[in-house]
Each structure stands twice: as C-alpha cells, then as structure tokens.
Write a protein that holds these residues in place. Structure first.
Motif, PDB file in Angstrom:
ATOM      1  N   TRP A  94       0.759  -1.390  -0.031  1.00  0.00           N
ATOM      2  CA  TRP A  94      -0.002   0.022   0.188  1.00  0.00           C
ATOM      3  C   TRP A  94       0.864   1.280   0.000  1.00  0.00           C
ATOM      4  O   TRP A  94       0.327   2.294   0.091  1.00  0.00           O
ATOM      5  N   GLY A  95       1.911   1.061   0.160  1.00  0.00           N
ATOM      6  CA  GLY A  95       3.100   2.408  -0.050  1.00  0.00           C
ATOM      7  C   GLY A  95       3.384   2.704   1.307  1.00  0.00           C
ATOM      8  O   GLY A  95       2.777   2.637   2.396  1.00  0.00           O
ATOM      9  N   THR A  96       4.470   3.575   1.254  1.00  0.00           N
ATOM     10  CA  THR A  96       4.832   4.341   2.664  1.00  0.00           C
ATOM     11  C   THR A  96       4.148   5.450   3.199  1.00  0.00           C
ATOM     12  O   THR A  96       4.448   5.991   4.049  1.00  0.00           O
ATOM     13  N   ARG A  97       3.254   6.082   2.139  1.00  0.00           N
ATOM     14  CA  ARG A  97       2.717   7.409   2.687  1.00  0.00           C
ATOM     15  C   ARG A  97       1.774   7.237   3.871  1.00  0.00           C
ATOM     16  O   ARG A  97       1.810   8.087   4.818  1.00  0.00           O
TER      17      ARG A  97
ATOM     18  N   SER B 199      -1.286   4.846   9.357  1.00  0.00           N
ATOM     19  CA  SER B 199      -2.748   4.978   9.594  1.00  0.00           C
ATOM     20  C   SER B 199      -3.280   3.628   9.184  1.00  0.00           C
ATOM     21  O   SER B 199      -4.231   2.965   9.847  1.00  0.00           O
ATOM     22  N   ILE B 200      -2.699   2.901   8.051  1.00  0.00           N
ATOM     23  CA  ILE B 200      -3.175   1.476   7.663  1.00  0.00           C
ATOM     24  C   ILE B 200      -2.762   0.622   8.708  1.00  0.00           C
ATOM     25  O   ILE B 200      -3.526  -0.320   9.252  1.00  0.00           O
ATOM     26  N   ASN B 201      -1.654   0.624   9.265  1.00  0.00           N
ATOM     27  CA  ASN B 201      -1.158  -0.370  10.289  1.00  0.00           C
ATOM     28  C   ASN B 201      -1.802  -0.121  11.446  1.00  0.00           C
ATOM     29  O   ASN B 201      -2.181  -1.093  12.308  1.00  0.00           O
ATOM     30  N   GLY B 202      -2.262   1.090  12.048  1.00  0.00           N
ATOM     31  CA  GLY B 202      -2.971   1.562  13.287  1.00  0.00           C
ATOM     32  C   GLY B 202      -4.515   0.845  12.889  1.00  0.00           C
ATOM     33  O   GLY B 202      -5.006   0.320  14.013  1.00  0.00           O
TER      34      GLY B 202
END
Length: 65
Positions: free
Chosen positions: A5-8, A12-15
């Motif tokens: 999903w990219g580093t940007r 938030s995605i991991n959270g």
C-alpha cells in the motif's frame, strides 16, 4: 504493508489493522471476570468465550466467501 500500500499512509493503515486487537486486549481484563460472574464460574466463562471466538471466525469466514 509498505510494499503493498505504499509508505505514505503506512502508519494509519497499520493502526487500523492493530486497533481491534489492541481494544480487545485492553478490555479483556474487565470482560473476563464480568462474564465469569454472569455465568457463575471461570470454566463457564471459558466456554462462552470459546463459542464467541468460533462465531467471530465463522462470521469472518462467511463474509469472505
């Protein structure tokens, strides 16, 4: 996750992925004894929690198919 999903938006995605597990871990010390008091024993609480866990997994599996 960063590869997919990219580093940007990695944080938030991991959270979002970690939030349900973190909430369950935070609430379980209070929910376990409350359920045990409701059903009358800790072995009864373990049975109730096992049924709930199986139901959650079955629901998630059914939703994926």
């Amino acid at each position: 996750m960063a590869d997919r999903w990219g580093t940007r938006n990695y944080g938030s995605i991991n959270g979002a992925f970690a939030a349900p597990i973190t909430i369950a871990a935070a609430l379980s010390p209070a929910i376990g004894p409350a359920v045990a008091a409701g059903v009358g024993s800790f072995s009864g609480m373990a049975a109730v929690m096992a049924v709930v866990a199986v139901a959650v997994v079955a629901g998630a599996t059914a939703r994926l198919t």
